[in-house]
Design a protein around this motif. Structure first.
Motif, PDB file in Angstrom:
ATOM      1  N   TRP A 107       6.020  -6.591  11.867  1.00 11.68           N
ATOM      2  CA  TRP A 107       6.786  -5.448  11.365  1.00 11.68           C
ATOM      3  C   TRP A 107       6.384  -5.124   9.937  1.00 11.68           C
ATOM      4  O   TRP A 107       6.207  -3.946   9.581  1.00 11.68           O
ATOM      5  N   CYS A 108       6.236  -6.142   9.099  1.00  9.35           N
ATOM      6  CA  CYS A 108       5.828  -5.909   7.706  1.00  9.35           C
ATOM      7  C   CYS A 108       4.476  -5.220   7.635  1.00  9.35           C
ATOM      8  O   CYS A 108       4.262  -4.308   6.815  1.00  9.35           O
ATOM      9  N   ARG A 109       3.542  -5.648   8.470  1.00  8.36           N
ATOM     10  CA  ARG A 109       2.214  -5.029   8.479  1.00  8.36           C
ATOM     11  C   ARG A 109       2.296  -3.543   8.839  1.00  8.36           C
ATOM     12  O   ARG A 109       1.578  -2.716   8.280  1.00  8.36           O
ATOM     13  N   ARG A 110       3.174  -3.224   9.792  1.00  7.10           N
ATOM     14  CA  ARG A 110       3.287  -1.830  10.230  1.00  7.10           C
ATOM     15  C   ARG A 110       4.115  -0.992   9.266  1.00  7.10           C
ATOM     16  O   ARG A 110       3.788   0.161   8.989  1.00  7.10           O
ATOM     17  N   ALA A 111       5.196  -1.575   8.753  1.00  8.19           N
ATOM     18  CA  ALA A 111       6.124  -0.805   7.911  1.00  8.19           C
ATOM     19  C   ALA A 111       5.567  -0.551   6.518  1.00  8.19           C
ATOM     20  O   ALA A 111       5.849   0.487   5.912  1.00  8.19           O
ATOM     21  N   PHE A 112       4.777  -1.499   6.005  1.00  2.00           N
ATOM     22  CA  PHE A 112       4.253  -1.387   4.648  1.00  2.00           C
ATOM     23  C   PHE A 112       2.742  -1.630   4.647  1.00  2.00           C
ATOM     24  O   PHE A 112       2.269  -2.669   4.182  1.00  2.00           O
ATOM     25  N   PRO A 113       1.956  -0.692   5.175  1.00  3.61           N
ATOM     26  CA  PRO A 113       0.509  -0.896   5.234  1.00  3.61           C
ATOM     27  C   PRO A 113      -0.107  -0.941   3.837  1.00  3.61           C
ATOM     28  O   PRO A 113       0.349  -0.250   2.931  1.00  3.61           O
ATOM     29  N   ASP A 162      -8.871  -9.811  -0.287  1.00 10.71           N
ATOM     30  CA  ASP A 162      -7.857  -9.183  -1.142  1.00 10.71           C
ATOM     31  C   ASP A 162      -6.770  -8.522  -0.297  1.00 10.71           C
ATOM     32  O   ASP A 162      -5.583  -8.575  -0.638  1.00 10.71           O
ATOM     33  N   ARG A 163      -7.196  -7.920   0.793  1.00 11.87           N
ATOM     34  CA  ARG A 163      -6.220  -7.251   1.673  1.00 11.87           C
ATOM     35  C   ARG A 163      -5.278  -8.254   2.320  1.00 11.87           C
ATOM     36  O   ARG A 163      -4.065  -8.030   2.364  1.00 11.87           O
ATOM     37  N   GLU A 164      -5.801  -9.368   2.797  1.00  7.77           N
ATOM     38  CA  GLU A 164      -4.951 -10.388   3.412  1.00  7.77           C
ATOM     39  C   GLU A 164      -3.984 -10.989   2.400  1.00  7.77           C
ATOM     40  O   GLU A 164      -2.832 -11.278   2.721  1.00  7.77           O
ATOM     41  N   GLN A 166       1.670 -11.075   0.401  1.00 10.54           N
ATOM     42  CA  GLN A 166       2.666 -10.783  -0.634  1.00 10.54           C
ATOM     43  C   GLN A 166       3.760  -9.865  -0.093  1.00 10.54           C
ATOM     44  O   GLN A 166       4.947 -10.076  -0.361  1.00 10.54           O
ATOM     45  N   VAL A 167       3.357  -8.856   0.666  1.00  9.17           N
ATOM     46  CA  VAL A 167       4.337  -7.933   1.258  1.00  9.17           C
ATOM     47  C   VAL A 167       5.284  -8.692   2.187  1.00  9.17           C
ATOM     48  O   VAL A 167       6.509  -8.514   2.134  1.00  9.17           O
ATOM     49  N   ILE A 168       4.719  -9.573   3.020  1.00 12.55           N
ATOM     50  CA  ILE A 168       5.542 -10.346   3.949  1.00 12.55           C
ATOM     51  C   ILE A 168       6.538 -11.221   3.186  1.00 12.55           C
ATOM     52  O   ILE A 168       7.718 -11.307   3.553  1.00 12.55           O
ATOM     53  N   ALA A 169       6.070 -11.857   2.114  1.00  7.73           N
ATOM     54  CA  ALA A 169       6.962 -12.717   1.319  1.00  7.73           C
ATOM     55  C   ALA A 169       8.076 -11.912   0.668  1.00  7.73           C
ATOM     56  O   ALA A 169       9.239 -12.332   0.643  1.00  7.73           O
ATOM     57  N   ILE A 170       7.752 -10.748   0.137  1.00  2.00           N
ATOM     58  CA  ILE A 170       8.757  -9.917  -0.534  1.00  2.00           C
ATOM     59  C   ILE A 170       9.811  -9.430   0.456  1.00  2.00           C
ATOM     60  O   ILE A 170      10.998  -9.328   0.120  1.00  2.00           O
ATOM     61  N   CYS A 171       9.388  -9.158   1.694  1.00  2.00           N
ATOM     62  CA  CYS A 171      10.319  -8.638   2.710  1.00  2.00           C
ATOM     63  C   CYS A 171      11.123  -9.735   3.402  1.00  2.00           C
ATOM     64  O   CYS A 171      11.936  -9.437   4.275  1.00  2.00           O
ATOM     65  N   ASP A 172      10.907 -10.982   3.041  1.00  2.00           N
ATOM     66  CA  ASP A 172      11.562 -12.096   3.719  1.00  2.00           C
ATOM     67  C   ASP A 172      13.047 -12.175   3.355  1.00  2.00           C
ATOM     68  O   ASP A 172      13.449 -11.805   2.242  1.00  2.00           O
ATOM     69  N   ALA A 173      13.839 -12.681   4.287  1.00  2.00           N
ATOM     70  CA  ALA A 173      15.269 -12.854   4.028  1.00  2.00           C
ATOM     71  C   ALA A 173      15.519 -13.801   2.854  1.00  2.00           C
ATOM     72  O   ALA A 173      16.520 -13.663   2.139  1.00  2.00           O
ATOM     73  N   LEU A 230       7.526  -4.126  -4.147  1.00  2.00           N
ATOM     74  CA  LEU A 230       6.720  -3.716  -2.995  1.00  2.00           C
ATOM     75  C   LEU A 230       5.814  -2.520  -3.246  1.00  2.00           C
ATOM     76  O   LEU A 230       4.643  -2.522  -2.842  1.00  2.00           O
ATOM     77  N   LEU A 231       6.343  -1.499  -3.889  1.00  2.00           N
ATOM     78  CA  LEU A 231       5.596  -0.239  -3.961  1.00  2.00           C
ATOM     79  C   LEU A 231       4.215  -0.382  -4.608  1.00  2.00           C
ATOM     80  O   LEU A 231       3.264   0.268  -4.153  1.00  2.00           O
ATOM     81  N   PRO A 232       4.047  -1.218  -5.652  1.00  2.00           N
ATOM     82  CA  PRO A 232       2.688  -1.345  -6.208  1.00  2.00           C
ATOM     83  C   PRO A 232       1.680  -1.983  -5.245  1.00  2.00           C
ATOM     84  O   PRO A 232       0.471  -1.884  -5.475  1.00  2.00           O
ATOM     85  N   LEU A 233       2.166  -2.624  -4.180  1.00  2.00           N
ATOM     86  CA  LEU A 233       1.280  -3.346  -3.267  1.00  2.00           C
ATOM     87  C   LEU A 233       0.825  -2.529  -2.079  1.00  2.00           C
ATOM     88  O   LEU A 233      -0.158  -2.884  -1.425  1.00  2.00           O
ATOM     89  N   ILE A 234       1.531  -1.461  -1.760  1.00  2.00           N
ATOM     90  CA  ILE A 234       1.279  -0.775  -0.500  1.00  2.00           C
ATOM     91  C   ILE A 234       0.547   0.547  -0.722  1.00  2.00           C
ATOM     92  O   ILE A 234       0.520   1.092  -1.831  1.00  2.00           O
ATOM     93  N   ASP A 235      -0.032   1.031   0.357  1.00  2.00           N
ATOM     94  CA  ASP A 235      -0.834   2.249   0.319  1.00  2.00           C
ATOM     95  C   ASP A 235       0.076   3.430   0.622  1.00  2.00           C
ATOM     96  O   ASP A 235       0.497   3.642   1.757  1.00  2.00           O
ATOM     97  N   ILE A 236       0.382   4.206  -0.418  1.00  2.00           N
ATOM     98  CA  ILE A 236       1.227   5.405  -0.245  1.00  2.00           C
ATOM     99  C   ILE A 236       0.315   6.616  -0.333  1.00  2.00           C
ATOM    100  O   ILE A 236      -0.017   7.091  -1.405  1.00  2.00           O
ATOM    101  N   GLY A 237      -0.122   7.068   0.831  1.00  2.00           N
ATOM    102  CA  GLY A 237      -0.995   8.227   0.862  1.00  2.00           C
ATOM    103  C   GLY A 237      -2.283   8.047   0.085  1.00  2.00           C
ATOM    104  O   GLY A 237      -2.798   8.984  -0.527  1.00  2.00           O
ATOM    105  N   GLY A 238      -2.792   6.815   0.058  1.00  2.00           N
ATOM    106  CA  GLY A 238      -4.062   6.561  -0.599  1.00  2.00           C
ATOM    107  C   GLY A 238      -3.956   6.270  -2.067  1.00  2.00           C
ATOM    108  O   GLY A 238      -4.956   6.014  -2.731  1.00  2.00           O
TER     109      GLY A 238
END
Length: 200
Positions: A133-139, A148-150, A155-162, A187-195
């Protein structure tokens, strides 16, 4: 013949409702007490049935626990699917709401899973769903080097953890709105928002 089919459907609906009451009672007990302290007799009393009814339906306390977790994981998965929006900010907001409802239960299930035969495997399926879900929700940026991508995905998965939600919300003393802001900032600095993440 029609009457018999109607009676069978009525009995089936009644049995299903009884099973749901028992699972609800188990969930309520588990939310407030250690698994080892939960007694079938107490769950039965809460559900308005006898201990024998619980055992006939589920076989044992551990099987009832597994049935409870499987039902809740299905509900959690459905809620998480609904929480994935086009806007990362909206997704983060719904993720926080999701953890406000389920976070403590998720963490308790993971911590007590080793006490119940078969439950670690069910919990592992829940973890696998979370990762996907993290991979899909926050590409993240597809143009990053694979290593670097992995790392960024991890990091995204860790941030989204309970656990991160609990640290911010309770250990850090943030309220719900502040927790949402903190997760957004992480989260936002880590993810691709429209490139916009390209080349980072």
């Amino acid at each position: 013949m029609n009457t018999r089919r109607y009676d069978m459907r009525t009995r089936d609906r009644g049995a299903e409702a009884t099973g749901e009451r028992i699972v609800d009672a188990m969930l309520t007990r588990f939310a407030s007490a250690p698994y080892e302290h939960i007694r079938i007799e107490d769950v039965a009393a809460d559900a308005g049935v006898t201990g024998q009814t619980v055992l006939r339906r589920f076989g044992s306390k551990s099987e009832l626990m597994k049935a409870t977790v499987q039902r809740e994981l299905a509900r959690i998965a459905a809620a998480r699917q609904d929480a994935a929006h086009a806007s990362p900010a909206e997704t983060i907001r719904d993720l926080v709401l999701h953890y406000e409802r389920y976070g403590a239960l998720i963490l308790k299930t993971y911590s007590e899973a080793p006490l119940v035969p078969g439950l670690p495997e069910i919990a592992a399926r829940g973890r696998a769903f979370h990762v996907e879900w993290c991979r899909r929700a926050f590409p993240v940026d597809e143009t990053l080097r694979p290593r670097d991508r992995e790392r960024r995905i991890a990091q995204v998965i860790a941030i989204c953890d309970a656990t991160t939600w609990r640290i911010l919300r309770f250990d850090g003393g943030l309220d719900q709105a502040q927790t949402e802001v903190a997760l957004r900032e992480l989260l936002l600095p880590l993810i691709d928002i429209g490139g916009s993440d390209a080349g980072a």
